[in-house]
Design a protein around this motif. Structure first.
Motif, PDB file in Angstrom:
ATOM      1  N   ILE B  66       0.870  -1.255  -0.204  1.00 61.39           N
ATOM      2  CA  ILE B  66      -0.313  -0.017   0.216  1.00 61.39           C
ATOM      3  C   ILE B  66       0.999   1.591   0.362  1.00 61.39           C
ATOM      4  O   ILE B  66       0.582   1.910  -0.135  1.00 61.39           O
ATOM      5  CB  ILE B  66      -1.179  -0.290   1.174  1.00 61.39           C
ATOM      6  CG1 ILE B  66      -1.754  -1.296   1.030  1.00 61.39           C
ATOM      7  CG2 ILE B  66      -1.836   1.408   1.015  1.00 61.39           C
ATOM      8  CD1 ILE B  66      -3.009  -1.342   2.264  1.00 61.39           C
ATOM      9  N   ARG B  69       2.870   1.819  -3.498  1.00 57.30           N
ATOM     10  CA  ARG B  69       1.281   2.155  -4.251  1.00 57.30           C
ATOM     11  C   ARG B  69       1.766   4.008  -3.946  1.00 57.30           C
ATOM     12  O   ARG B  69       1.335   5.053  -5.420  1.00 57.30           O
ATOM     13  CB  ARG B  69       0.100   1.234  -4.117  1.00 57.30           C
ATOM     14  CG  ARG B  69      -0.734   1.922  -5.133  1.00 57.30           C
ATOM     15  CD  ARG B  69      -1.439   0.644  -5.675  1.00 57.30           C
ATOM     16  NE  ARG B  69      -1.663   0.830  -6.821  1.00 57.30           N
ATOM     17  CZ  ARG B  69      -1.987   1.340  -7.747  1.00 57.30           C
ATOM     18  NH1 ARG B  69      -1.573  -0.830  -8.239  1.00 57.30           N
ATOM     19  NH2 ARG B  69      -3.378   1.189  -8.560  1.00 57.30           N
ATOM     20  N   PHE B 157     -13.945  -3.617  11.834  1.00 53.56           N
ATOM     21  CA  PHE B 157     -14.470  -2.826  10.848  1.00 53.56           C
ATOM     22  C   PHE B 157     -14.937  -1.271  10.799  1.00 53.56           C
ATOM     23  O   PHE B 157     -14.972  -0.706   9.903  1.00 53.56           O
ATOM     24  CB  PHE B 157     -16.059  -3.555  11.749  1.00 53.56           C
ATOM     25  CG  PHE B 157     -17.626  -3.576  11.350  1.00 53.56           C
ATOM     26  CD1 PHE B 157     -17.518  -4.351   9.693  1.00 53.56           C
ATOM     27  CD2 PHE B 157     -17.818  -2.633  11.435  1.00 53.56           C
ATOM     28  CE1 PHE B 157     -18.751  -4.496   9.060  1.00 53.56           C
ATOM     29  CE2 PHE B 157     -18.439  -2.456  11.334  1.00 53.56           C
ATOM     30  CZ  PHE B 157     -19.276  -3.531   9.501  1.00 53.56           C
ATOM     31  N   ILE B 160     -12.355   0.125   8.383  1.00 54.27           N
ATOM     32  CA  ILE B 160     -12.584  -0.410   7.751  1.00 54.27           C
ATOM     33  C   ILE B 160     -13.708   1.216   7.279  1.00 54.27           C
ATOM     34  O   ILE B 160     -13.867   1.555   5.621  1.00 54.27           O
ATOM     35  CB  ILE B 160     -13.092  -0.973   6.866  1.00 54.27           C
ATOM     36  CG1 ILE B 160     -11.450  -2.410   7.316  1.00 54.27           C
ATOM     37  CG2 ILE B 160     -13.202  -1.484   5.341  1.00 54.27           C
ATOM     38  CD1 ILE B 160     -11.847  -3.260   7.287  1.00 54.27           C
ATOM     39  N   ALA B 163     -12.966   4.388   6.091  1.00 58.40           N
ATOM     40  CA  ALA B 163     -11.847   4.702   4.646  1.00 58.40           C
ATOM     41  C   ALA B 163     -12.771   4.655   3.485  1.00 58.40           C
ATOM     42  O   ALA B 163     -12.558   5.545   2.898  1.00 58.40           O
ATOM     43  CB  ALA B 163     -10.703   2.790   4.986  1.00 58.40           C
ATOM     44  N   VAL B 164     -13.786   3.178   3.683  1.00 54.82           N
ATOM     45  CA  VAL B 164     -14.824   3.056   2.404  1.00 54.82           C
ATOM     46  C   VAL B 164     -15.943   4.358   2.682  1.00 54.82           C
ATOM     47  O   VAL B 164     -15.841   5.271   1.259  1.00 54.82           O
ATOM     48  CB  VAL B 164     -15.387   2.111   2.960  1.00 54.82           C
ATOM     49  CG1 VAL B 164     -16.727   2.053   2.136  1.00 54.82           C
ATOM     50  CG2 VAL B 164     -14.478   1.100   2.680  1.00 54.82           C
ATOM     51  N   LEU B 167     -13.067   7.815   1.731  1.00 49.75           N
ATOM     52  CA  LEU B 167     -12.972   7.788   0.327  1.00 49.75           C
ATOM     53  C   LEU B 167     -13.785   7.545  -1.189  1.00 49.75           C
ATOM     54  O   LEU B 167     -13.209   7.229  -1.929  1.00 49.75           O
ATOM     55  CB  LEU B 167     -11.376   7.359   0.271  1.00 49.75           C
ATOM     56  CG  LEU B 167     -10.710   7.628   1.172  1.00 49.75           C
ATOM     57  CD1 LEU B 167      -8.964   6.619   1.316  1.00 49.75           C
ATOM     58  CD2 LEU B 167      -9.797   8.857   0.676  1.00 49.75           C
ATOM     59  N   ARG B 168     -14.376   7.388  -0.891  1.00 51.28           N
ATOM     60  CA  ARG B 168     -15.749   7.406  -1.474  1.00 51.28           C
ATOM     61  C   ARG B 168     -16.044   8.130  -2.523  1.00 51.28           C
ATOM     62  O   ARG B 168     -15.356   9.544  -3.380  1.00 51.28           O
ATOM     63  CB  ARG B 168     -17.433   7.243  -1.495  1.00 51.28           C
ATOM     64  CG  ARG B 168     -17.702   8.702  -0.644  1.00 51.28           C
ATOM     65  CD  ARG B 168     -19.253   7.765  -0.485  1.00 51.28           C
ATOM     66  NE  ARG B 168     -20.211   9.602   0.039  1.00 51.28           N
ATOM     67  CZ  ARG B 168     -19.953  10.073   1.480  1.00 51.28           C
ATOM     68  NH1 ARG B 168     -20.290   9.208   2.114  1.00 51.28           N
ATOM     69  NH2 ARG B 168     -20.813  11.447   1.603  1.00 51.28           N
ATOM     70  N   ARG B 169     -16.081   7.985  -4.212  1.00 47.22           N
ATOM     71  CA  ARG B 169     -15.593   8.577  -5.266  1.00 47.22           C
ATOM     72  C   ARG B 169     -16.730  10.006  -5.691  1.00 47.22           C
ATOM     73  O   ARG B 169     -15.749  10.817  -5.528  1.00 47.22           O
ATOM     74  CB  ARG B 169     -15.542   7.851  -6.416  1.00 47.22           C
ATOM     75  CG  ARG B 169     -14.684   7.375  -6.476  1.00 47.22           C
ATOM     76  CD  ARG B 169     -14.664   6.597  -7.702  1.00 47.22           C
ATOM     77  NE  ARG B 169     -13.739   5.181  -7.821  1.00 47.22           N
ATOM     78  CZ  ARG B 169     -14.387   4.334  -8.869  1.00 47.22           C
ATOM     79  NH1 ARG B 169     -15.400   4.256  -9.500  1.00 47.22           N
ATOM     80  NH2 ARG B 169     -12.971   2.734  -8.635  1.00 47.22           N
TER      81      ARG B 169
END
Lengths: 160, 174
Positions: B66, B69, B157, B160, B163-164, B167-169
């Motif tokens: 990660i 990248r 949980f 995550i 983060a989701v 960082l959603r589009r």
């Protein structure tokens, strides 16, 4: 294999084709035999997530979008968490306490064999599903997210 | 013999951490952070904790992928400001102190098979009979101390989920 445009070179792709199944199998072994040998749900789940990340790095995002779309990944993660809590709640009704190992109390099983653990392998599988889906989701989100500068926004507005 | 090897590994880990701080290229500092993690897993293996060593190796690989990248995707590679002498000297002194504390802690570790806590002999004597798990670490994690594992799973949980969500589009109302 026919699509050469996305992902890395042909050598990397063919090597990953050979290796990824073995990595996933090793993760399954670590999870299922976590109560007999070193390892457990967390380590095995991370190994399985690493095999999916290998696919995503070598073949590109489109391949994993077909295999694991985001909705399916979140479903797997939530299923793992719910299974873990369900095992804990069943312990109240059948074993006399939260997280009681009711299967081992009832059926026993000879030590050092696969079926001796009672609820422990089920909890390991639940944690592995949760960790696998969660870490893959984090990698997916972190690698597809891009920083958009102000110049890019103005460019796209001009293009429109 | 094992203690000497662990001292040398701790020294190399501190050196790698120093290189990670002082390197001008972001990618090389990420690689030296990875060296710290892999040497830590060897230390765990020498201290006879294979469960933690497995987890350390795997997590180190994942975080390295990660981080590499993330650093390759960013255009800025070189750190322009060169560190001055005074912060560098403070850093060296603190690392030396850390090494002294770590070696002292190594001397104070109980021998293999001796225990400090009072519940440890109960786990060792009755763990296989009460839980059916031959691996005592797993029997503690998932049976005796399963509440801790539930809390850890909840923390993962939530992390995550954060983060989701962050960082959603697309924003929903956009």
């Amino acid at each position: 294999m026919t699509n050469n445009k996305s992902g890395l070179s042909e050598i990397v792709k063919s090597v990953c084709c050979w290796i990824e199944g073995f990595i996933f199998l090793f993760g399954c072994y670590i999870v299922l035999f976590g109560h007999l040998t070193p390892g457990g749900g967390f380590a095995g789940g991370v190994i399985m997530a690493a095999s999916f990340i290998l696919i995503m790095l070598s073949f590109g995002k489109e391949r994993t979008d077909k295999l694991f779309p985001r909705t399916r990944t979140t479903l797997v993660e939530s299923f793992g968490a719910l299974l873990f809590i369900a095992v804990a709640w069943l312990g109240i009704y059948y074993g006399g306490g939260f997280f009681a190992n009711f299967l081992h109390q009832k059926f026993g099983g000879t030590p050092f064999t696969f079926l001796s653990g009672g609820t422990i392998p089920i909890s390991n599988v639940a944690i592995a599903l949760k960790v696998m889906a969660g870490l893959f989701l984090v990698f997916y989100v972190l690698s597809t997210h891009k920083v958009i500068l102000d110049e890019d926004i103005s460019k796209t507005e001009k293009d429109k | 013999m094992v203690h000497v090897i662990i001292y040398i590994l701790i020294l190399f880990m501190l050196l790698a951490a120093l290189i990670a701080l002082e390197a001008k290229n972001l990618l090389s500092s990420v690689v030296s952070i990875g060296a710290v993690g892999f040497m830590l897993s060897v230390v765990f293996l020498l201290l006879r904790a294979p469960d933690i060593a497995i987890i350390q190796v795997i997590i180190e690989i994942l975080t390295l992928v990660i981080l590499i990248r993330a650093t390759i995707a960013v255009d800025v590679h070189l750190v322009k400001n060169i560190r001055q002498f005074f912060p560098f000297a403070i850093c060296m002194v603190l690392l030396l102190l850390l090494f002294m504390f770590a070696s002292k802690a190594m001397d104070l570790l109980p021998e293999f098979g001796n225990y400090l806590s009072k519940v440890a002999p109960h786990y060792l004597a009755n763990g296989l009979k009460e839980t059916g798990s031959a691996n005592i670490v797993t029997s503690v994690i998932l049976d005796y101390r399963a509440y801790d594992t539930l809390g850890e799973a909840t923390v993962l949980f939530t992390a995550i989920l954060g983060a989701v969500v962050l960082l959603r589009r697309k924003a929903k109302n956009d």
